[in-house]
Scaffold this active site. Structure first.
Site, PDB file in Angstrom:
ATOM      1  N   ASN A   1     -20.389 -13.336  11.156  1.00 44.07           N
ATOM      2  CA  ASN A   1     -20.542 -12.457  12.156  1.00 44.07           C
ATOM      3  C   ASN A   1     -20.679 -13.514  13.614  1.00 44.07           C
ATOM      4  OD1 ASN A   1     -21.047  -9.679  13.264  1.00 44.07           O
ATOM      5  ND2 ASN A   1     -22.793 -10.325  14.354  1.00 44.07           N
TER       6      ASN A   1
ATOM      7  N   GLY B   1     -21.888  -1.501  11.636  1.00 44.77           N
ATOM      8  CA  GLY B   1     -21.977  -0.187  10.659  1.00 44.77           C
ATOM      9  C   GLY B   1     -21.040   0.169   9.879  1.00 44.77           C
ATOM     10  N   ALA B   2     -19.797  -0.485  10.138  1.00 40.50           N
ATOM     11  CA  ALA B   2     -18.537  -0.483   9.157  1.00 40.50           C
ATOM     12  C   ALA B   2     -19.038  -1.160   7.729  1.00 40.50           C
ATOM     13  CB  ALA B   2     -17.268  -1.107   9.823  1.00 40.50           C
TER      14      ALA B   2
ATOM     15  N   SER C   1      -8.330  11.091  16.105  1.00 48.15           N
ATOM     16  CA  SER C   1      -8.738  11.102  14.792  1.00 48.15           C
ATOM     17  C   SER C   1      -7.536  11.740  13.879  1.00 48.15           C
ATOM     18  CB  SER C   1     -10.166  11.820  14.718  1.00 48.15           C
ATOM     19  OG  SER C   1     -10.256  12.261  13.122  1.00 48.15           O
TER      20      SER C   1
ATOM     21  N   SER D   1      -8.550  12.715  10.727  1.00 48.02           N
ATOM     22  CA  SER D   1      -9.213  13.700   9.818  1.00 48.02           C
ATOM     23  C   SER D   1      -8.929  15.104   9.866  1.00 48.02           C
ATOM     24  CB  SER D   1     -10.749  13.625  10.381  1.00 48.02           C
ATOM     25  OG  SER D   1     -11.410  12.368   9.986  1.00 48.02           O
TER      26      SER D   1
ATOM     27  N   LYS E   1     -22.774   7.467  13.601  1.00 48.69           N
ATOM     28  CA  LYS E   1     -23.241   7.504  12.019  1.00 48.69           C
ATOM     29  C   LYS E   1     -24.757   7.174  11.913  1.00 48.69           C
ATOM     30  CE  LYS E   1     -18.535   6.386  10.003  1.00 48.69           C
ATOM     31  NZ  LYS E   1     -17.915   5.532   9.447  1.00 48.69           N
TER      32      LYS E   1
ATOM     33  N   THR F   1     -17.967   9.969  12.929  1.00 50.39           N
ATOM     34  CA  THR F   1     -17.447   9.017  13.199  1.00 50.39           C
ATOM     35  C   THR F   1     -17.969   8.250  14.186  1.00 50.39           C
ATOM     36  OG1 THR F   1     -15.289   7.705  13.399  1.00 50.39           O
ATOM     37  CG2 THR F   1     -15.538   9.832  14.727  1.00 50.39           C
TER      38      THR F   1
END
Length: 278
Positions: free
Chosen positions: A158, A137-138, A21, A23, A72, A68
């Site tokens: 999809n 989820g994104a 990550s 972040s 989520k 993340t």
């Protein structure tokens, strides 16, 4: 001079895996820019350990967490209070531990995505035909603000059609919003904006999308990112897209929105965006 660690507000990102990550780098940059006294670390938690890790962090004085993959939706269930974006998306990427013991859940993914797309990338949404690849989820995190921007059409494609249809039914909108399988995209004209919300190509396989859905008119945005570009970006360029970008800008902008929730001030993202690959 010795710094009193007890006076430093603690934050972290929780994922599995999480060591890759960016972040911590981004949030520490924001802290330095704004003069906020805070630290930011990494917490790796398996799905089975997620709730214990989160509650333990809060009980030990932690102020907030970014969430993340793959947690989520688990964070959504754990939060005792939810922001509107979290309610709309059914997912949480930002937790705030309140002094009264409650846990606030927010989702800044949509805010970050739209800020990068419309401001940093200067893309106009209204009246555009938009294709979203993937119904996980994104996608859930970006759909509400994207639909609110009034595109002419949003098509959700999809691998499993049923999953895409289920997601479409969850959103009430007057926009032309529909679903199809990846195979059915072969029958559609190229789209003006194409958003990849899948992990297609990351394991070396070719992205499973018909190349006819992109052309020179297509602006292609990959929600994922990498130091050397992404397979989707390469695929889009190969099939005619003249402009493709990765999700670095979304990563930075959603982090800035989380920072504002926690600290009450929004950092300037321009400097850090100029320092990383976008």
């Amino acid at each position: 001079m010795t710094v009193d660690d007890s006076k430093i507000d603690r934050y972290a990102v929780v994922g599995h895996p999480v060591k890759h990550s960016r972040s911590p780098m981004i949030q520490q940059f924001f802290a330095q820019e704004t003069g906020e006294n805070m630290s930011y670390g990494l917490l790796d938690a398996s799905p089975d350990d997620f709730e214990v890790v989160v509650r333990g962090f809060g009980a030990s004085g932690g102020k907030g967490l970014n969430i993340t993959v793959p947690h989520k939706q688990a964070a959504f269930e754990l939060a005792t209070e939810l922001g509107q974006a979290a309610v709309c998306s059914g997912a949480v990427n930002t937790l705030t531990f309140r002094t009264d013991g409650t846990i606030r859940g927010d989702n800044t993914d949509g805010i970050g995505f739209m800020k990068d797309l419309t401001v940093n990338q200067a893309q106009k949404i209204a009246g555009k035909r938009i294709l979203i690849l993937g119904a996980g989820g994104a996608t859930r995190g970006i759909l509400a603000p994207l639909l609110d921007a009034e595109p002419a059409e949003v098509l959700l494609a999809n691998r499993t059609l049923e999953r895409a249809l289920t997601l479409v039914k969850e959103f009430e909108t007057t926009i032309d919003f529909s679903a199809c399988s990846f195979e059915d995209l072969a029958e559609r004209e190229p789209f003006e904006i194409v958003i990849n919300a899948t992990s297609a190509g990351v394991r070396g396989e070719a992205p499973p999308f018909p190349p006819s859905c992109v052309s020179s008119i297509s602006f292609c945005y990959d929600l994922t990112y990498g130091l050397e570009g992404t397979p989707f970006n390469a695929w889009a360029r190969k099939h005619g897209s003249e402009r493709t970008v990765q999700g670095w800008g979304m990563l930075v902008e959603q982090a800035a929105a989380s920072f504002e929730i926690w600290r009450g001030t929004r950092p300037d993202t321009a400097d850090i965006l100029s320092k990383i690959s976008v």
